[in-house]
Design an enzyme around this catalytic site. Structure first.
Site, short mmCIF file in Angstrom:
data_model
loop_
_atom_site.label_atom_id
_atom_site.label_comp_id
_atom_site.label_asym_id
_atom_site.label_seq_id
_atom_site.Cartn_x
_atom_site.Cartn_y
_atom_site.Cartn_z
N ILE A 130 43.88 43.80 43.80
CA ILE A 130 44.25 44.47 45.21
C ILE A 130 43.18 45.83 44.88
O ILE A 130 43.52 46.69 43.80
CB ILE A 130 45.52 44.89 45.13
N ASP A 131 42.02 45.96 45.69
CA ASP A 131 41.28 47.25 45.34
C ASP A 131 41.55 48.01 46.57
O ASP A 131 41.69 47.85 47.62
CB ASP A 131 39.85 46.61 45.58
N ALA A 132 42.04 49.36 46.05
CA ALA A 132 42.46 50.30 47.10
C ALA A 132 41.72 51.56 47.09
O ALA A 132 41.28 51.96 45.86
CB ALA A 132 43.93 50.66 46.79
N TYR A 143 40.78 46.79 50.31
CA TYR A 143 39.57 46.26 50.52
C TYR A 143 39.27 45.09 50.04
O TYR A 143 39.70 44.68 48.93
CB TYR A 143 38.20 47.44 50.50
#
Length: 254
Positions: A130-132, A143
């Site tokens: 999970i890229d935040a 994203y």
């Protein structure tokens, strides 16, 4: 089972080369990923993550030649992500000798794939990344596609959905902090760790043992870093490093 925290190097590759972007943008050539794996063997690293950062953006398949080389050289369990779009690709990769599959873009664009891979390989081998990034107005946005496409989900919602789909582990990465040596986004890490029951790996911004300790205190089950383990000193010279066993033991909660 080890009682010591997991400290995980993350190698980013593009077109077969080891690279290092900053805040997911641009990339600096670092060297040969196989050489890095060999050095990490010598340093007795317990676990390694290898991510092809451009495969999803370019629509290319996993680089099986590189994956085979990594699997044959690595003395430690390896998680691989990048370009995995089918459960058959995941099966082939684990058949080569990779222990875990990491999904990012596919987890958001074809979420059923998370379930397919979890059912095929087991949840413990299914990792969602999970890229935040912080919103100017507050909160976070997640994203995909190398931080170029908004998913419409908050990190907490993305984490909960990933677990519901079958993911057995999450990597939570701060886009704002990546390669900045400014410390993990502890608020981000804590919010996700509190929302799910599976292990959460903190990534993005680590500068040393104090940051590892802070992330573990915030709720991370493990800590990961890229630049910290491949770049050294004020001028960020290329040098593969890893903390000693005594330093890792010092991170264990008292």
């Amino acid at each position: 089972m080890s009682v010591f925290p997991r400290v995980i190097p993350v190698l980013l590759v593009s077109e077969g080369y080891l690279v290092k972007p900053v805040k997911f943008s641009g990339e600096r050539y670092i060297g040969d990923p196989i050489n890095a794996v060999r050095i990490f063997n010598e340093k007795q690293v317990d676990e390694l993550v290898v991510l092809d950062i451009d495969a999803a953006v370019k629509g290319t398949d996993p680089d099986h030649r590189l994956i085979e080389e990594i699997a044959s050289e690595a003395f430690m369990p390896v998680a691989y992500g990048g370009g995995v779009r089918t459960s058959e690709q995941a099966r082939r990769i684990t058949g080569i000798g990779i222990e875990k599959i990491v999904l990012n873009t596919a987890a958001f664009e074809t979420p059923a794939l998370v379930t397919e891979i979890a059912e095929l390989l087991g949840s413990s081998s299914t990792v969602v990344s999970i890229d935040a990034k912080r919103r100017i107005t507050g909160g976070y946005e997640t994203y995909s596609r190398r931080a170029s496409r908004k998913t419409g989900l908050s990190p907490v919602d993305a984490a909960k959905r990933a677990v519901e789909l079958g993911a057995g582990e999450l990597i939570v990465s701060s886009i704002d902090r990546e390669s900045t040596f400014s410390g993990y986004d502890l608020k981000l890490v804590a919010s996700v760790a509190e929302a799910v029951e599976v292990p959460v790996i903190a990534l993005g911004g680590a500068s040393g043992l104090n940051d590892f300790a802070a992330a573990l205190q915030a709720g991370a089950s493990a800590v990961a870093a890229g630049s910290l383990f491949v770049l050294n000193g004020k001028h960020r010279a290329v040098l593969i490093t890893y903390p000693g066993q005594a330093e890792i033991r010092s991170l264990r909660p008292s």
